[in-house]
Design an enzyme around this catalytic site. Structure first.
Site, PDB file in Angstrom:
ATOM      1  N   ASP B 122      -1.210  93.353 -31.772  1.00  0.00           N
ATOM      2  CA  ASP B 122      -0.287  94.472 -31.727  1.00  0.00           C
ATOM      3  C   ASP B 122       0.758  94.243 -32.817  1.00  0.00           C
ATOM      4  OD1 ASP B 122       1.079  96.706 -31.081  1.00  0.00           O
ATOM      5  OD2 ASP B 122       1.867  95.984 -29.179  1.00  0.00           O
ATOM      6  N   GLU B 127      -1.300  90.123 -28.355  1.00  0.00           N
ATOM      7  CA  GLU B 127      -0.824  90.672 -27.084  1.00  0.00           C
ATOM      8  C   GLU B 127      -1.905  90.582 -26.029  1.00  0.00           C
ATOM      9  OE1 GLU B 127       1.474  94.256 -27.043  1.00  0.00           O
ATOM     10  OE2 GLU B 127       0.649  94.912 -25.123  1.00  0.00           O
ATOM     11  N   ARG B 267       2.095 106.925 -15.709  1.00  0.00           N
ATOM     12  CA  ARG B 267       2.219 105.483 -15.829  1.00  0.00           C
ATOM     13  C   ARG B 267       3.616 105.233 -16.362  1.00  0.00           C
ATOM     14  NH1 ARG B 267       0.934 101.634 -20.644  1.00  0.00           N
ATOM     15  NH2 ARG B 267       1.059 103.600 -21.762  1.00  0.00           N
TER      16      ARG B 267
END
Lengths: 67, 538
Positions: B122, B127, B267
């Site tokens: 990332d 990540e 989310r």
């Protein structure tokens, strides 16, 4: 370091968990010096683990941006 | 309790190769892990990330940012193309050449793991995004599993005599004005108005650092002011609400990428947390936040509003005595602990009303979170050093104070900066958190065996089970995956088979475990899962 000896001001009757495994020494002074001894043992161990040349190591830790 | 997950961007550093390109080093980490798991497919391609459902510019407040107005770092819906030219453009050709490699085209950027997680590059950091779990103890377990995954890659690279060893740090700043994130994700019903989420969460997010801050040596973004503060991240936040994650960071992030059925779920993407090594801090971070979301959903979030949330966030972080007060809109001044107690009381009341904290008929997790939350808040109010075995910033502070006392160090001393940095080295023999853990100065909630299993096995009770098992069982036929899909390329079938997984609580072991046990081949598996039932045989 014993959690139970410090009564918090809030009116809570819940038993405070004993967060520290070692048994507390009797007096605050003895308690403090035992705690200091424990920390000194820890520091001795960590001295041997720390990267050498702190200044250089910390300066060289440069990151690119992230989220 | 609720579907949740973590994301950790690791700090990356090769001490023997200063200036080495961070993106390429990060790709080497992914590559190293791929070599360990042998999840590379026979053709040499990784399990590709399926970007179809990525929508990083969708704003939860109801609009979409124009691509042309977005910062390039926000365009996370495009696969990163890391070729020599791109790296040279981003970081300068000289650095590329100094790194001694120009064969970047073949580096692996993305993996889906057998435990259901995503491991990828990332920006300029490796990540790990954990698989979806349903409770805070599992969140701690699969988050710590990511540290084991990263450690395995570090070990593999250290054994390669051709390349400089790479260190990874589970922290959030280089103390030179750069920060990188540790994010949390929580599934919520779409029906909750976003304004209610902002109102209910902001005072909680400003103050929860007292239980889950990781501690930081240095004040201000570049760490130049000597001192110690509660949070790694606080000084990097500049806005109350916003879409960005890399610039003008907001307390409440509005990225609206549900990775699930969009009209049913949102989310919530939380970017304000510190990366935690302390299991108790991490457990409370997920557990208390999940409970506050339940308060918001029930319309029972405390009605408190901070006068200036961003300033308050930093004031709270800069006061390790926990006595500073922040101003509310109604004029009252309260401490961070006062605000945490208000949230605790409201959460405990709601849990009792709904029955989720009941010892017999409850959800099995809420009561544990409430007990820990109460005991940590009580200690923070009465005897903070006694909370050092659970609260990460206090544990780190105890170590730093030990050095200050023994060696008479000032806060600006480089050795204290090194203790702060090395606290988060993920190698157990070098990482100071792990040294404290080995001496039982940090509490354990999850044993090492469970974490090791979680590095390989997916959680049983979410769609991560299906994703992880597909990768570990039929890896060669899985050509792509994402949070809400798994894509198969099965020999003999002309087109790719995309299996959507848009319901986070389906694809569980109880729903699909039997299918995996029954079928030895992807053909048979997909045939039963997707196809018309096979013609009856005689």
């Amino acid at each position: 370091m014993a959690a139970q000896e410090q009564q918090q001001p809030q009116s809570r009757d819940t038993e405070i968990e004993d967060e520290v495994p070692e048994a507390p020494p009797a007096t605050p002074d003895a308690q403090a010096s035992a705690a200091t001894q424990g920390v000194d043992d820890l520091l001795d161990e960590i001295d041997g683990v720390l990267e050498s040349n702190a200044e250089e190591f910390v300066r060289a830790f440069v990151q690119k941006g992230g989220q | 309790m609720r579907v949740m997950g973590s994301e950790t961007e690791y700090g990356i550093h090769a001490p023997s190769a200063p200036g080495a390109n961070a993106t390429m080093m990060s790709a080497r980490v992914i590559q190293a892990y791929a070599q360990i798991t042998r999840q590379k497919t026979a053709g040499g391609a990784e399990t590709r990330w399926d970007y179809t459902d990525e929508e990083p510019l969708h704003d939860a407040r109801g609009w979409t940012l124009e691509r042309s107005a977005a910062d390039p770092s926000q365009l996370t819906d495009q696969p990163p193309v890391l070729d020599a030219e791109a790296v040279a453009l981003a970081y300068g050709r000289q650095e590329l050449e100094a790194d001694g490699s120009d064969e970047t085209g073949s580096l692996l950027m993305n993996m889906v793991l057998g435990n259901g997680a995503r491991l990828y590059v990332d920006h300029a950091h490796p990540e790990y995004s954990s698989p979806e779990v349903t409770n805070p103890l599992a969140a701690v377990t699969w988050d710590a599993a990511g540290d084991l995954v990263a450690l395995a890659a570090v070990r593999k690279l250290a054994a390669d005599p051709e390349l400089p060893p790479i260190n990874l740090y589970k922290n959030n700043t280089d103390n030179k004005s750069v920060s990188y994130g540790s994010h949390e994700n929580y599934l919520m019903p779409r029906s909750v108005p976003f304004g209610e989420i902002v109102r209910g969460l902001t005072p909680f997010f400003v103050t929860r650092q007292v239980i889950c801050g990781a501690g930081r040596v240095g004040l201000s973004q570049d760490g130049s002011r000597p001192g110690y503060q509660i949070s790694q991240r606080a000084d990097f936040f500049e806005a109350e609400v916003g879409l960005e994650t890399t610039i003008r960071r907001p307390i409440i992030n509005t990225r609206d990428e549900p990775h699930a059925t969009a009209d049913k779920y949102r989310r919530l993407h939380v970017i304000i947390g510190d990366a935690n090594l302390s299991q108790v801090s991490n457990y409370l971070k997920f557990g208390t936040t999940a409970m506050v979301l339940s308060l918001i959903e029930a319309g029972q979030a405390p009605r408190i509003e901070l006068h200036e949330p961003v300033a308050a966030l930093q004031e709270v972080s800069h006061d390790t005595s926990l006595s500073t007060t922040v101003r509310l809109l109604d004029g009252r001044r309260v401490t961070a602990l006062d605000i945490q107690w208000i949230y605790y009381e409201a959460a405990a009341k709601l849990a009792q009303e709904t029955g989720v904290s009941d010892a017999v008929s409850g959800d099995g997790h809420t009561q544990g979170v409430l007990e820990r939350w109460e005991s940590v808040l009580t200690l923070l109010g009465s005897n903070p050093p006694a909370a050092a075995s659970s609260v990460e910033w206090l544990a780190k502070l105890a170590l730093l104070e030990g050095y200050r006392r023994r060696d008479g160090l000032e806060w600006g001393d480089a050795r204290l900066g090194l203790v702060d940095l090395q606290w988060s080295d993920i190698r157990p023999e070098k990482g100071l958190y792990y040294r404290m853990l080995a001496r039982e100065r940090m509490q354990r909630l999850v044993d090492d065996g469970a974490i090791a299993r979680a590095a390989v096995e997916p959680p049983a009770d979410t769609r991560a089970f299906f994703r992880g098992k597909c990768v570990s069982t039929f890896g060669k036929q899985v050509v792509g995956a994402s949070w809400d899909s798994v894509i198969f390329d099965v020999p003999g079938i002309g087109k790719l088979q995309r299996v959507p997984t848009r319901e986070p609580l389906r694809g569980t072991e109880s729903l699909t475990g039997e299918l995996f046990r029954k079928h030895a081949t992807a053909e048979g598996f997909l045939g039963e899962l997707l196809g018309p039932p096979p013609a009856p045989r005689g």
